[in-house]
Each structure stands twice: as structure tokens, then as C-alpha cells.
Design an enzyme around this catalytic site. Structure first.
Site, mmCIF file in Angstrom:
data_model
loop_
_atom_site.group_PDB
_atom_site.id
_atom_site.type_symbol
_atom_site.label_atom_id
_atom_site.label_comp_id
_atom_site.label_asym_id
_atom_site.label_seq_id
_atom_site.Cartn_x
_atom_site.Cartn_y
_atom_site.Cartn_z
ATOM 1 N N SER A 109 0.800 -1.220 0.000
ATOM 2 C CA SER A 109 0.000 0.000 0.000
ATOM 3 C C SER A 109 0.831 1.268 0.000
ATOM 4 C CB SER A 109 -0.883 0.034 1.259
ATOM 5 O OG SER A 109 -1.748 -1.072 1.298
ATOM 6 N N ILE A 120 -6.315 8.287 1.915
ATOM 7 C CA ILE A 120 -6.538 7.399 0.791
ATOM 8 C C ILE A 120 -5.389 6.399 0.735
ATOM 9 C CG2 ILE A 120 -6.879 7.224 -1.710
ATOM 10 C CD1 ILE A 120 -9.051 8.885 -0.258
ATOM 11 N N GLU A 121 -5.735 5.136 0.685
ATOM 12 C CA GLU A 121 -4.773 4.056 0.534
ATOM 13 C C GLU A 121 -5.016 3.423 -0.829
ATOM 14 O OE1 GLU A 121 -3.768 -0.267 2.700
ATOM 15 O OE2 GLU A 121 -5.261 1.082 3.549
ATOM 16 N N VAL A 122 -3.977 3.285 -1.618
ATOM 17 C CA VAL A 122 -4.066 2.582 -2.896
ATOM 18 C C VAL A 122 -3.099 1.423 -2.793
ATOM 19 C CG1 VAL A 122 -3.648 2.697 -5.376
ATOM 20 C CG2 VAL A 122 -4.794 4.582 -4.210
#
Length: 129
Positions: A109, A120-122
Site C-alpha cells: 500500500s 486514501i490508501e491505494v
């Protein structure tokens, strides 16, 4: 079998809908859509409905607040390429790539904030072969 199968949509309270639409459509390449005169961001089989502070739709959360969400999105794009995309968009990241635990698998992540301060985590799913 679980009672709930998946998330259809969530509502995000924002300070400015147009700015949020621009951010999410540019940075996360979500599709800005309009339905019933309202704005949402579509991705995959889900969407984020947007409520502007002071102009929320009923029913709504008891205390709708911009900047209080913590969201995780999965991408198929390798994170090193995604990080370059973030930087081209003028978005700095807070942390990552770092291993985390997701709903189905381990994640790799990266974290950053949207314009309202939402975390926001992608992530990439780490699939054992």
C-alpha cells in the site's frame, strides 16, 4: 456464506463537489457521473456519492464531516508506476509502499490525502503463487 456480499456505494462528504470530482477523476481516474442531479465517482462495480457540506441529501449520517474518511482502493497498476502518476498529479504521498492486511490478501500500500484530508490508501494485492 456472509449476509453481505459487497459494497455498492458509499457517501463522502466534501467541502466542494467540483474540486473533489476533479481530484478523484484525475488522480484515481474515477468516472464522474451525474444521477438525479447529483454527482458521484464510479469505479469498477462501485461508486462514491458526493454530498457537499451544508447541502447533504437525506437521509444522511448523523454528523457528516469532510475529511473523516479512511478509504482503501485496489489497483492492478504496479505501485511504482502509480507513485510516478501521483507525483505527476502534484500529490505527495505520506507512506509506502508498505505491507498491510486487506480483506482478501496481504496488500502493498501507499497512503496520501485528498483535498479534504481524507486518508486514501491505494494498494496492490499480494497473491501467493
Amino acid at each position: 456464506m456472509s449476509l453481505i456480499s459487497h459494497l455498492d456505494h458509499l457517501v463522502l462528504t466534501v467541502a466542494n463537489i467540483e474540486r473533489s470530482c476533479t481530484f478523484y477523476s484525475t488522480v484515481l481516474q474515477m468516472e464522474e457521473i451525474t444521477f438525479n442531479g447529483r454527482k458521484a465517482l464510479k469505479f469498477g462495480e462501485s461508486k462514491i456519492n458526493l454530498h457537499e457540506i451544508g447541502h447533504e441529501y437525506e437521509p444522511k449520517a448523523t454528523y457528516p464531516t469532510a475529511g473523516s474518511a479512511d478509504l482503501c482502493f485496489i489497483t492492478q497498476m504496479p505501485l511504482q508506476i502509480f507513485l510516478k502518476h501521483l507525483l505527476r498529479c502534484g500529490v505527495s504521498y505520506l507512506e509506502g509502499p508498505i505491507k498491510r492486511t486487506g480483506a482478501k490478501s496481504e496488500l502493498l500500500s501507499v497512503y496520501f490525502r485528498d483535498l479534504d484530508g481524507n486518508l486514501i490508501e491505494v494498494a496492490n494485492e499480494i497473491i501467493d503463487s
